[in-house]
Design a protein around this motif. Structure first.
Motif, PDB file in Angstrom:
ATOM      1  N   UNK A 179      -1.066  10.886   7.800  1.00 45.44           N
ATOM      2  CA  UNK A 179      -1.927  10.958   6.622  1.00 45.44           C
ATOM      3  C   UNK A 179      -1.675   9.729   5.766  1.00 45.44           C
ATOM      4  N   UNK A 180      -2.696   9.258   5.085  1.00 44.78           N
ATOM      5  CA  UNK A 180      -2.516   8.164   4.130  1.00 44.78           C
ATOM      6  C   UNK A 180      -2.023   8.774   2.832  1.00 44.78           C
ATOM      7  N   UNK A 181      -0.859   8.311   2.386  1.00 43.49           N
ATOM      8  CA  UNK A 181      -0.241   8.892   1.194  1.00 43.49           C
ATOM      9  C   UNK A 181      -0.609   8.093  -0.054  1.00 43.49           C
ATOM     10  N   UNK A 182      -0.286   8.675  -1.183  1.00 42.51           N
ATOM     11  CA  UNK A 182      -0.516   8.005  -2.459  1.00 42.51           C
ATOM     12  C   UNK A 182       0.297   6.711  -2.535  1.00 42.51           C
ATOM     13  N   UNK A 183       1.538   6.727  -2.030  1.00 42.15           N
ATOM     14  CA  UNK A 183       2.367   5.508  -2.024  1.00 42.15           C
ATOM     15  C   UNK A 183       1.709   4.402  -1.205  1.00 42.15           C
ATOM     16  N   UNK A 184       1.153   4.761  -0.060  1.00 39.69           N
ATOM     17  CA  UNK A 184       0.503   3.758   0.788  1.00 39.69           C
ATOM     18  C   UNK A 184      -0.753   3.208   0.115  1.00 39.69           C
ATOM     19  N   UNK A 185      -1.529   4.091  -0.481  1.00 40.68           N
ATOM     20  CA  UNK A 185      -2.733   3.657  -1.178  1.00 40.68           C
ATOM     21  C   UNK A 185      -2.365   2.724  -2.334  1.00 40.68           C
ATOM     22  N   UNK A 186      -1.331   3.078  -3.081  1.00 45.60           N
ATOM     23  CA  UNK A 186      -0.862   2.238  -4.187  1.00 45.60           C
ATOM     24  C   UNK A 186      -0.351   0.895  -3.674  1.00 45.60           C
ATOM     25  N   UNK A 187       0.388   0.914  -2.564  1.00 50.96           N
ATOM     26  CA  UNK A 187       0.925  -0.327  -1.989  1.00 50.96           C
ATOM     27  C   UNK A 187      -0.207  -1.286  -1.642  1.00 50.96           C
ATOM     28  N   UNK A 188      -1.239  -0.772  -0.992  1.00 51.55           N
ATOM     29  CA  UNK A 188      -2.351  -1.639  -0.607  1.00 51.55           C
ATOM     30  C   UNK A 188      -3.138  -2.105  -1.828  1.00 51.55           C
ATOM     31  N   UNK A 189      -3.364  -1.224  -2.782  1.00 53.01           N
ATOM     32  CA  UNK A 189      -4.096  -1.589  -3.999  1.00 53.01           C
ATOM     33  C   UNK A 189      -3.379  -2.698  -4.758  1.00 53.01           C
ATOM     34  N   UNK A 190      -2.069  -2.547  -4.958  1.00 48.77           N
ATOM     35  CA  UNK A 190      -1.292  -3.559  -5.673  1.00 48.77           C
ATOM     36  C   UNK A 190      -1.275  -4.879  -4.912  1.00 48.77           C
ATOM     37  N   UNK A 191      -1.149  -4.787  -3.598  1.00 49.41           N
ATOM     38  CA  UNK A 191      -1.165  -5.982  -2.755  1.00 49.41           C
ATOM     39  C   UNK A 191      -2.490  -6.732  -2.938  1.00 49.41           C
ATOM     40  N   UNK A 192      -3.594  -6.012  -2.888  1.00 48.05           N
ATOM     41  CA  UNK A 192      -4.905  -6.647  -3.030  1.00 48.05           C
ATOM     42  C   UNK A 192      -5.082  -7.272  -4.416  1.00 48.05           C
ATOM     43  N   UNK A 193      -4.602  -6.586  -5.433  1.00 44.74           N
ATOM     44  CA  UNK A 193      -4.727  -7.114  -6.797  1.00 44.74           C
ATOM     45  C   UNK A 193      -3.941  -8.407  -6.972  1.00 44.74           C
ATOM     46  N   UNK A 194      -2.836  -8.540  -6.266  1.00 44.93           N
ATOM     47  CA  UNK A 194      -1.959  -9.712  -6.431  1.00 44.93           C
ATOM     48  C   UNK A 194      -2.069 -10.704  -5.273  1.00 44.93           C
ATOM     49  N   UNK A 195      -3.084 -10.535  -4.421  1.00 45.87           N
ATOM     50  CA  UNK A 195      -3.213 -11.354  -3.222  1.00 45.87           C
ATOM     51  C   UNK A 195      -3.245 -12.856  -3.520  1.00 45.87           C
ATOM     52  N   UNK A 196      -3.957 -13.295  -4.545  1.00 46.21           N
ATOM     53  CA  UNK A 196      -4.085 -14.726  -4.821  1.00 46.21           C
ATOM     54  C   UNK A 196      -2.724 -15.359  -5.084  1.00 46.21           C
TER      55      UNK A 196
END
Length: 160
Positions: A40-57
Motif C-alpha cells: 500500500x502507498x502510505x502517508x509517509x511515502x506520499x509525503x516523501x514524494x511530495x517534498x521531493x517534487x517541491x524541492x527538485x530544482x
C-alpha cells in the motif's frame, strides 16, 4: 506541482506501484519511471514524494555537483584498461554539468518502503551511465536522498 496523490496515477504490480513522471533534468524534459515499494502507498511515502517534487530544482543542483564528485573521486580509473588511449575513452573527463549530462541518464525514482523512513523521507534515484566500459549487469549509479539531502551515492543496487 503541488498535491501528489500517488495512488491516483500509479498501477499496482507485485507489491510495487509503478508510474511515469516528467522531470526537467539538466534543462531537458525526461520521462522517468517512479516505483513505490510496498503493498500500500502510505502517508509517509506520499509525503516523501511530495517534498521531493517541491524541492527538485534545488536538489537537482546539488545532485549534479555530487555526481561529478563521485565520478572523479570514486569511479574514474578505479578499473579498466591499461592502454592510455582506450583508458581515455573508458573514463571520459567529466568536470562540468554539460559533460556529466552527456554520460548519465536519470531512469528511475524509487520511493522506499515505509519501514525505511525512520530516518526521514527516503527516495532513491537510479541512473544509467556511459563510462567504465560495457555494463553487462546494468549496475549504474544509485543516489539515496533522505529529507531531500543526498546521503549516499554508489551502484544503483543500493535501492533494493
Amino acid at each position: 506541482m503541488a498535491d501528489w496523490a500517488l495512488r491516483d496515477w500509479l498501477a499496482e504490480d507485485d507489491c510495487i506501484w509503478r508510474g511515469k513522471q516528467t522531470f526537467d533534468f539538466g534543462g531537458k524534459a525526461i520521462a522517468v519511471d517512479v516505483f513505490v515499494q510496498g503493498e500500500e502507498i502510505t502517508e509517509k511515502q506520499n509525503e516523501a514524494f511530495s517534498c521531493f517534487m517541491e524541492k527538485w530544482t534545488l536538489f537537482q543542483t546539488e545532485l549534479i555537483e555530487a555526481l561529478i564528485r563521485y565520478y572523479n573521486e570514486k569511479e574514474r580509473f578505479s578499473h579498466g584498461p591499461d592502454n592510455e588511449k582506450v583508458k581515455e575513452e573508458f573514463w571520459p573527463e567529466i568536470e562540468t554539468e554539460e559533460s556529466l549530462l552527456k554520460t548519465v541518464a536519470l531512469k528511475t525514482i524509487v520511493v522506499a518502503e515505509d519501514f525505511l523512513m525512520d530516518e526521514g523521507r527516503r527516495i532513491y534515484l537510479l541512473f544509467s551511465k556511459g563510462w567504465g566500459g560495457i555494463d553487462l549487469d546494468d549496475n549504474g549509479i544509485g543516489v539515496c536522498g533522505i529529507d531531500e539531502k543526498i546521503t549516499e551515492i554508489g551502484y544503483k543496487d543500493i535501492a533494493f
